[in-house]
Design an enzyme around this catalytic site. Structure first.
Site, PDB file in Angstrom:
ATOM      1  N   ARG A  37      42.274  44.913  49.515  1.00 33.60           N
ATOM      2  CA  ARG A  37      43.226  43.997  48.729  1.00 33.60           C
ATOM      3  C   ARG A  37      44.077  44.888  47.798  1.00 33.60           C
ATOM      4  NH1 ARG A  37      41.042  38.951  46.193  1.00 33.60           N
ATOM      5  NH2 ARG A  37      39.194  40.158  45.650  1.00 33.60           N
TER       6      ARG A  37
ATOM      7  N   ARG B 209      41.917  45.834  42.176  1.00 37.42           N
ATOM      8  CA  ARG B 209      41.306  45.502  41.557  1.00 37.42           C
ATOM      9  C   ARG B 209      39.945  46.051  41.032  1.00 37.42           C
ATOM     10  NH1 ARG B 209      40.741  38.825  42.639  1.00 37.42           N
ATOM     11  NH2 ARG B 209      38.432  39.282  42.343  1.00 37.42           N
TER      12      ARG B 209
ATOM     13  N   ARG C 229      32.186  26.828  39.532  1.00 38.99           N
ATOM     14  CA  ARG C 229      31.233  27.707  40.354  1.00 38.99           C
ATOM     15  C   ARG C 229      29.883  27.534  40.209  1.00 38.99           C
ATOM     16  NH1 ARG C 229      35.717  32.322  40.701  1.00 38.99           N
ATOM     17  NH2 ARG C 229      34.626  33.823  41.920  1.00 38.99           N
TER      18      ARG C 229
ATOM     19  N   ARG D  52      29.175  40.276  44.121  1.00 41.86           N
ATOM     20  CA  ARG D  52      29.669  39.092  43.986  1.00 41.86           C
ATOM     21  C   ARG D  52      29.416  37.923  45.230  1.00 41.86           C
ATOM     22  NH1 ARG D  52      35.541  41.416  44.016  1.00 41.86           N
ATOM     23  NH2 ARG D  52      36.040  39.290  44.323  1.00 41.86           N
TER      24      ARG D  52
ATOM     25  N   LYS E 108      41.478  32.084  48.550  1.00 39.58           N
ATOM     26  CA  LYS E 108      41.737  31.406  47.637  1.00 39.58           C
ATOM     27  C   LYS E 108      43.078  31.347  46.777  1.00 39.58           C
ATOM     28  CE  LYS E 108      37.914  31.591  45.683  1.00 39.58           C
ATOM     29  NZ  LYS E 108      37.178  32.848  46.175  1.00 39.58           N
TER      30      LYS E 108
HETATM   31  P1  AP5 Z   1      42.585  36.432  48.162  1.00 44.67           P
HETATM   32  O1  AP5 Z   1      43.449  35.061  48.583  1.00 44.67           O
HETATM   33  O2  AP5 Z   1      42.782  37.359  46.954  1.00 44.67           O
HETATM   34  O3  AP5 Z   1      40.854  36.136  48.142  1.00 44.67           O
HETATM   35  P2  AP5 Z   1      40.287  34.998  47.171  1.00 44.67           P
HETATM   36  O4  AP5 Z   1      39.412  33.926  47.753  1.00 44.67           O
HETATM   37  O5  AP5 Z   1      41.245  34.526  46.105  1.00 44.67           O
HETATM   38  O6  AP5 Z   1      39.109  36.321  46.521  1.00 44.67           O
HETATM   39  P3  AP5 Z   1      38.934  36.536  45.235  1.00 44.67           P
HETATM   40  O7  AP5 Z   1      38.290  37.692  45.221  1.00 44.67           O
HETATM   41  O8  AP5 Z   1      39.794  36.596  44.308  1.00 44.67           O
HETATM   42  O9  AP5 Z   1      37.894  35.657  44.837  1.00 44.67           O
HETATM   43  P4  AP5 Z   1      36.655  35.587  43.784  1.00 44.67           P
HETATM   44  O10 AP5 Z   1      36.338  34.273  43.761  1.00 44.67           O
HETATM   45  O11 AP5 Z   1      35.761  36.588  43.954  1.00 44.67           O
HETATM   46  O12 AP5 Z   1      37.279  36.211  42.551  1.00 44.67           O
HETATM   47  P5  AP5 Z   1      38.091  35.577  41.101  1.00 44.67           P
HETATM   48  O13 AP5 Z   1      39.231  36.388  40.689  1.00 44.67           O
HETATM   49  O14 AP5 Z   1      37.870  34.043  41.274  1.00 44.67           O
HETATM   50  O15 AP5 Z   1      42.569  37.260  49.626  1.00 44.67           O
HETATM   51  C1  AP5 Z   1      41.835  38.263  49.442  1.00 44.67           C
HETATM   52  C2  AP5 Z   1      42.368  39.360  50.554  1.00 44.67           C
HETATM   53  O16 AP5 Z   1      42.302  38.949  51.844  1.00 44.67           O
HETATM   54  C3  AP5 Z   1      43.840  39.704  50.032  1.00 44.67           C
HETATM   55  O17 AP5 Z   1      43.977  41.092  50.332  1.00 44.67           O
HETATM   56  C4  AP5 Z   1      44.722  38.945  50.997  1.00 44.67           C
HETATM   57  O18 AP5 Z   1      45.880  39.575  51.074  1.00 44.67           O
HETATM   58  C5  AP5 Z   1      44.151  38.921  52.163  1.00 44.67           C
HETATM   59  N1  AP5 Z   1      44.098  37.704  52.864  1.00 44.67           N
HETATM   60  C6  AP5 Z   1      44.111  36.228  52.474  1.00 44.67           C
HETATM   61  N2  AP5 Z   1      43.996  35.292  53.450  1.00 44.67           N
HETATM   62  C7  AP5 Z   1      44.176  36.041  54.474  1.00 44.67           C
HETATM   63  C8  AP5 Z   1      44.367  35.828  55.806  1.00 44.67           C
HETATM   64  N3  AP5 Z   1      44.375  34.446  56.188  1.00 44.67           N
HETATM   65  N4  AP5 Z   1      44.305  36.629  56.815  1.00 44.67           N
HETATM   66  C9  AP5 Z   1      44.297  37.915  56.578  1.00 44.67           C
HETATM   67  N5  AP5 Z   1      44.224  38.429  55.208  1.00 44.67           N
HETATM   68  C10 AP5 Z   1      44.200  37.401  54.412  1.00 44.67           C
HETATM   69  O19 AP5 Z   1      36.816  35.695  40.078  1.00 44.67           O
HETATM   70  C11 AP5 Z   1      36.358  37.411  39.817  1.00 44.67           C
HETATM   71  C12 AP5 Z   1      35.350  37.228  38.502  1.00 44.67           C
HETATM   72  O20 AP5 Z   1      35.736  36.272  37.249  1.00 44.67           O
HETATM   73  C13 AP5 Z   1      34.165  36.594  38.861  1.00 44.67           C
HETATM   74  O21 AP5 Z   1      33.339  37.429  39.853  1.00 44.67           O
HETATM   75  C14 AP5 Z   1      33.468  36.127  37.671  1.00 44.67           C
HETATM   76  O22 AP5 Z   1      32.859  37.372  37.145  1.00 44.67           O
HETATM   77  C15 AP5 Z   1      34.751  35.687  36.965  1.00 44.67           C
HETATM   78  N6  AP5 Z   1      34.896  34.050  36.955  1.00 44.67           N
HETATM   79  C16 AP5 Z   1      36.107  33.735  37.650  1.00 44.67           C
HETATM   80  N7  AP5 Z   1      35.896  32.323  37.846  1.00 44.67           N
HETATM   81  C17 AP5 Z   1      34.727  31.945  37.302  1.00 44.67           C
HETATM   82  C18 AP5 Z   1      34.113  30.790  36.737  1.00 44.67           C
HETATM   83  N8  AP5 Z   1      34.535  29.589  37.160  1.00 44.67           N
HETATM   84  N9  AP5 Z   1      32.752  30.906  36.399  1.00 44.67           N
HETATM   85  C19 AP5 Z   1      32.288  31.887  35.816  1.00 44.67           C
HETATM   86  N10 AP5 Z   1      32.936  33.280  36.136  1.00 44.67           N
HETATM   87  C20 AP5 Z   1      34.119  33.238  36.650  1.00 44.67           C
END
Ligand code: AP5
Length: 218
Positions: free
Chosen positions: A128, A162, A90, A173, A15
């Site tokens: 990552r 991270r 979410r 997660r 994402k």
């Molecule tokens: P990346 O693009 O970083 O993936 P992502 O889907 O953004 O993954 P996240 O881990 O950031 O998502 P998340 O939803 O768990 O975390 P968030 O920060 O939102 O890609 C991942 C890796 O793969 C990278 O190394 C990239 O280079 C590689 N990659 C990408 N595309 C690729 C491809 N096509 N091919 C090969 N490699 C590829 O949330 C973190 C925490 O915040 C949550 O756990 C929660 O505690 C809190 N939080 C956030 N939002 C909310 C909410 N709305 N409500 C409540 N709590 C929340």
């Protein structure tokens, strides 16, 4: 009608990677609740303490806090022509709030699921690395920087791993996602606003499909 682009998918699905491309090429702001909470948890406040504990456990930040930060951020001037939500909504309560917000702002919601088999996600997250200056996203397996652990764009800056990308937290997660967030895909499917892309391909191929959906009239 301006669009709210909602990027959905499991942790590690890509994402953030796609949101950064959309921001750069379509000039729409990327709003990542994860990034906002990572910044917030550095403060010395009771709320920061609470967020730190929840994130470390792979759990969600409470809806009232999340809804407040999204409402405040999307009220800013740069969101006037639409925006990209990365990691929101979410929960059903967050989705309901977004529905209301879209009506108030005169925006259409376009949800996009980046679909990935679960067995490929752990490597995405444990591999990552992020630049703490510009947020660029690397991966030691799939997108390594030119110089080991150094940002291509900031050669003085060491990349960071991270705190929630440890194998234990990754597992938690993924469970949280399955239980609380995945059901929202059915919700958007039923509203006929969900577009699904295969997340196992190269980022540029995925981006092309997403851009097509974003630019469509639907
Ligand atoms: P990346 O693009 O970083 O993936 P992502 O889907 O953004 O993954 P996240 O881990 O950031 O998502 P998340 O939803 O768990 O975390 P968030 O920060 O939102 O890609 C991942 C890796 O793969 C990278 O190394 C990239 O280079 C590689 N990659 C990408 N595309 C690729 C491809 N096509 N091919 C090969 N490699 C590829 O949330 C973190 C925490 O915040 C949550 O756990 C929660 O505690 C809190 N939080 C956030 N939002 C909310 C909410 N709305 N409500 C409540 N709590 C929340």
């Amino acid at each position: 009608m301006p669009k709210i682009i909602v990027l959905m998918g499991a942790p590690g699905a890509g994402k953030g990677t796609q949101a950064r491309l959309l921001q750069e090429r379509l000039h729409l702001p990327q709003i990542s609740t994860g990034d906002m909470f990572r910044a917030l948890k550095e403060a010395q406040t009771p709320l920061a303490d609470e967020v730190r504990v929840l994130m470390a456990a792979g759990q969600l930040v409470p809806d009232d806090v999340t809804i407040r930060v999204v409402r405040e951020r999307t009220a800013q001037e740069d969101c006037r022509n639409g925006y990209i939500l990365d990691g929101f909504p979410r929960t059903p309560a967050q989705a309901a709030m977004l529905e209301q917000l879209a009506i108030e702002q005169g925006n259409a919601i376009q949800a996009i699921e980046i679909r990935m088999p679960r067995e490929l996600l752990a490597k995405r997250m444990t591999g990552r690395r992020n630049c703490p200056v510009c947020g660029e996203i690397y991966n030691i397996y799939f997108r390594p920087p030119r110089v080991d652990n150094v940002c291509d764009l900031h050669p003085q800056t060491q990349l960071v791993h991270r705190a929630d990308d440890t194998p234990e937290t990754v597992e938690a997660r993924l469970i949280t996602y399955e239980e609380q967030t995945r059901p929202l895909l059915d919700y958007y499917q039923a509203k006929s606003v969900l577009f699904i892309v295969d997340g196992t391909r190269e980022p540029e191929d995925i981006y092309r499909d997403i851009e097509k959906a974003v630019k469509s009239e639907k």
